[in-house]
Structures are given as C-alpha cells and as structure tokens.
Scaffold this motif. Structure first.
Motif, mmCIF file in Angstrom:
data_model
loop_
_atom_site.group_PDB
_atom_site.id
_atom_site.type_symbol
_atom_site.label_atom_id
_atom_site.label_comp_id
_atom_site.label_asym_id
_atom_site.label_seq_id
_atom_site.Cartn_x
_atom_site.Cartn_y
_atom_site.Cartn_z
ATOM 1 N N GLN A 239 -12.008 2.645 -44.196
ATOM 2 C CA GLN A 239 -11.045 3.300 -44.654
ATOM 3 C C GLN A 239 -10.448 4.032 -43.655
ATOM 4 O OE1 GLN A 239 -13.561 5.791 -46.750
ATOM 5 N NE2 GLN A 239 -13.943 4.520 -48.439
ATOM 6 N N THR B 86 -7.944 7.265 -44.654
ATOM 7 C CA THR B 86 -9.182 8.512 -44.930
ATOM 8 C C THR B 86 -9.606 9.128 -43.602
ATOM 9 O OG1 THR B 86 -9.606 7.383 -46.928
ATOM 10 C CG2 THR B 86 -10.896 9.271 -46.182
ATOM 11 N N VAL C 159 -4.347 11.403 -47.639
ATOM 12 C CA VAL C 159 -5.569 11.227 -48.963
ATOM 13 C C VAL C 159 -4.816 10.899 -50.104
ATOM 14 C CG1 VAL C 159 -7.209 12.727 -50.275
ATOM 15 C CG2 VAL C 159 -6.859 12.688 -47.704
#
Length: 55
Positions: A3, A6, A41
């Motif tokens: 990720q 993120t 996000v």
C-alpha cells in the motif's frame, strides 16, 4: 509494501502535524500538506471499495 499510497499519506500527515505543532514554516503550507494526505487516504479507500465490488 502493498500500500504505497497509504504509506505516503501517513508520512505526509505525520510530517505536517509535527511541523505545524513545532511552528516551523507557514501554517497554511502544513495544513495543505495534511489535506493532501487526507485526500490520498480517501482516494485509496475509494479505489479499494471499487475493486472489491467488481471482484
């Protein structure tokens, strides 16, 4: 690291928060950095939810 978006967002949020609290630089700049982190996000969450619906 699955990720990266993120992790980039987390780094932006933490950096922005620390520098804003420390009073380094213009407050508007760090608020903008934090806002970009929140947006990343949100985008990542939206993409994940779309991916799960089509799977």
């Amino acid at each position: 690291m699955r990720q990266p978006l993120t992790w980039i967002a987390v780094a932006l949020l933490l950096t922005g928060a620390v520098l804003l609290v420390a009073g380094v630089g213009a407050a508007g700049l760090w608020i903008a950095v934090i806002t970009v982190g929140i947006a990343l996000v949100a985008i990542d969450g939206y993409r994940r939810s779309q991916g799960h619906h089509h799977a």
